[in-house]
Design a protein around this motif. Structure first.
Motif, PDB file in Angstrom:
ATOM      1  N   GLU A  77       0.813  -1.210   0.000  1.00 17.54           N
ATOM      2  CA  GLU A  77       0.000   0.000   0.000  1.00 17.54           C
ATOM      3  C   GLU A  77       0.854   1.272   0.000  1.00 17.54           C
ATOM      4  N   ALA A  78       2.039   1.192   0.626  1.00 18.54           N
ATOM      5  CA  ALA A  78       2.911   2.373   0.700  1.00 18.54           C
ATOM      6  C   ALA A  78       3.893   2.439  -0.461  1.00 18.54           C
ATOM      7  N   SER A  79       3.871   1.401  -1.313  1.00 18.39           N
ATOM      8  CA  SER A  79       4.768   1.326  -2.482  1.00 18.39           C
ATOM      9  C   SER A  79       6.241   1.368  -2.063  1.00 18.39           C
ATOM     10  N   VAL A  80       6.565   0.633  -1.007  1.00 15.24           N
ATOM     11  CA  VAL A  80       7.952   0.494  -0.567  1.00 15.24           C
ATOM     12  C   VAL A  80       8.236  -0.987  -0.332  1.00 15.24           C
ATOM     13  N   SER A  81       9.474  -1.310  -0.065  1.00 10.22           N
ATOM     14  CA  SER A  81       9.842  -2.700   0.193  1.00 10.22           C
ATOM     15  C   SER A  81       9.485  -3.101   1.633  1.00 10.22           C
ATOM     16  N   VAL A  82       9.392  -4.406   1.845  1.00 12.07           N
ATOM     17  CA  VAL A  82       9.154  -4.925   3.194  1.00 12.07           C
ATOM     18  C   VAL A  82      10.293  -4.511   4.120  1.00 12.07           C
ATOM     19  N   ALA A  83      11.526  -4.500   3.580  1.00 16.20           N
ATOM     20  CA  ALA A  83      12.687  -4.119   4.376  1.00 16.20           C
ATOM     21  C   ALA A  83      12.576  -2.676   4.869  1.00 16.20           C
ATOM     22  N   THR A  84      12.029  -1.799   4.029  1.00 15.63           N
ATOM     23  CA  THR A  84      11.873  -0.394   4.430  1.00 15.63           C
ATOM     24  C   THR A  84      10.859  -0.268   5.560  1.00 15.63           C
ATOM     25  N   VAL A  85       9.742  -0.983   5.434  1.00 15.38           N
ATOM     26  CA  VAL A  85       8.735  -0.960   6.501  1.00 15.38           C
ATOM     27  C   VAL A  85       9.351  -1.480   7.799  1.00 15.38           C
ATOM     28  N   SER A 109      13.706   8.227   3.844  1.00 18.03           N
ATOM     29  CA  SER A 109      13.455   9.665   3.956  1.00 18.03           C
ATOM     30  C   SER A 109      12.310   9.950   4.918  1.00 18.03           C
ATOM     31  N   GLU A 110      12.193  11.211   5.336  1.00 17.07           N
ATOM     32  CA  GLU A 110      11.103  11.600   6.223  1.00 17.07           C
ATOM     33  C   GLU A 110       9.756  11.421   5.542  1.00 17.07           C
ATOM     34  N   ALA A 111       9.711  11.707   4.233  1.00 15.41           N
ATOM     35  CA  ALA A 111       8.464  11.546   3.472  1.00 15.41           C
ATOM     36  C   ALA A 111       8.031  10.085   3.454  1.00 15.41           C
ATOM     37  N   THR A 112       8.999   9.188   3.295  1.00 21.31           N
ATOM     38  CA  THR A 112       8.692   7.751   3.296  1.00 21.31           C
ATOM     39  C   THR A 112       8.194   7.311   4.665  1.00 21.31           C
ATOM     40  N   ARG A 113       8.830   7.833   5.705  1.00 19.85           N
ATOM     41  CA  ARG A 113       8.409   7.477   7.062  1.00 19.85           C
ATOM     42  C   ARG A 113       6.960   7.882   7.310  1.00 19.85           C
ATOM     43  N   ARG A 114       6.633   9.128   6.888  1.00 17.81           N
ATOM     44  CA  ARG A 114       5.256   9.602   7.087  1.00 17.81           C
ATOM     45  C   ARG A 114       4.264   8.763   6.298  1.00 17.81           C
ATOM     46  N   LYS A 115       4.612   8.402   5.054  1.00 18.74           N
ATOM     47  CA  LYS A 115       3.714   7.609   4.201  1.00 18.74           C
ATOM     48  C   LYS A 115       3.442   6.238   4.840  1.00 18.74           C
ATOM     49  N   VAL A 116       4.516   5.590   5.296  1.00 18.98           N
ATOM     50  CA  VAL A 116       4.365   4.269   5.909  1.00 18.98           C
ATOM     51  C   VAL A 116       3.544   4.370   7.201  1.00 18.98           C
TER      52      VAL A 116
END
Length: 333
Positions: free
Chosen positions: A11-19, A30-37
């Protein structure tokens, strides 16, 4: 269906490792990725697996407690104090019954290593070299409670058994008793056995009462051993006026033996115990005994261990004891 980490990643369009890194507070996004997740986690109601998260962080919020006799009143009060503090600090407790002779101790140390506990409370048992080496290899904090540690790296919390036993014997002497026997715990026990015998003999010597070898019998701190030891002690010393028992449970064994033999307590024989567990108040007559703050020892031990886990300094200490005067000792003066 419960949402998984894969659902969040998709749903966040990132990898499992990033989550995983974001959930565990690790860098690499990034901060933007953190907020999205974070938004997706809230939308989906995803709850990370606490065990998995803690393993990644090398935290299990678990401590181990090694005790030789779980069924005793002493152990029950000690554990109550330990678990009270552990719950307040959100720690789980793994309780290991090492048996009275410590046969299972090494097996349990291996188990606690596999469970990746963050600290260990070593209770009422001698911490020998083999145990110390096994613990040192685990590289986690350890604290001895109701046990003395010979290793500077392992602090302890306990009552000074020699001084407490001296106080018990001295109390009997002050009440006019001169023919005094003792039922000690395990003969070779360096924790609660030998120091209590030493304190008892010291009190007798200071009052010029000649201690004889047959004035001391040995049990294992339990009820049955107190009963049996009393039989042996009275057979050798039929004119005893008082007995010091190195535990309340052994004192209750003395009570039982005397009841069967028609010996009145305290009219015929005075008895003083050690621990001040609940049975001391419940006995007939109520037992005069040395009070150990057992539950507080458990509280202090758990709090100190958690401090060690947090790399805060902790020092060894003796906790104060007192004498609880009830109705099992008669004044001969």
């Amino acid at each position: 269906m419960r949402p998984t980490i894969k659902d969040v990643a998709r749903e966040a369009s990132v990898s499992v490792a990033t989550v995983s890194r974001i959930v565990n507070g690790l860098p690499g996004y990034s901060e933007a990725t953190r907020r999205k997740v974070a938004e997706v986690i809230q939308e989906l109601g995803y709850k990370p697996n606490a065990v998995a998260r803690n393993l990644v962080n090398r935290k299990t919020n678990t401590i181990g407690v090694l005790l030789p006799q779980l069924s005793s009143s002493f152990s029950a009060k000690l554990l109550h104090g330990i678990e009270k503090v552990a719950q307040e600090h959100q720690y789980s407790v793994i309780i290991c019954n090492t048996d009275s002779n410590g046969k299972r101790t090494m097996d349990y140390l291996n188990l606690l290593r596999e469970k990746q506990v963050e600290g260990i409370l070593f209770a009422s048992e001698h911490l020998n070299e083999d145990y110390y080496e096994a613990i040192a290899a685990m590289d986690i904090p350890v604290l001895a409670v109701d046990a003395h540690s010979d290793y500077e790296t392992i602090p302890f919390i306990k009552v000074n058994d020699e001084e407490a036993a001296y106080a018990a014997a001295n109390y009997l002497i002050q009440k006019g008793h001169k023919s005094i026997g003792m039922i000690s715990g395990t003969k070779d026990d360096p924790i609660s056995g030998a120091p209590r015998v030493k304190g008892f003999l010291k009190a007798l010597a200071e009052h010029d009462i000649l201690p004889e070898p047959n004035l001391i019998e040995y049990g294992d701190f339990g009820f049955k051993s107190g009963y049996e030891a009393m039989g042996r002690l009275l057979k050798k010393n039929p004119y005893l006026t008082a007995v010091f028992a190195a535990s309340d449970e052994m004192a209750l064994g003395i009570f039982s033996f005397c009841y069967e033999k028609g010996i009145s307590i305290p009219a015929d024989l005075s008895v003083i115990g050690y621990d001040d567990t609940q049975v001391a108040e419940m006995s007939t007559p109520p037992l005069t005994t040395i009070h150990q703050p057992i539950e507080k020892m458990g509280v202090d031990a758990a709090e100190s261990l958690i401090k060690l886990i947090k790399n805060e300094p902790v020092e060894s200490k003796y906790v104060p004891f007192s004498l609880m005067e009830r109705d099992s000792v008669i004044n001969l003066k």
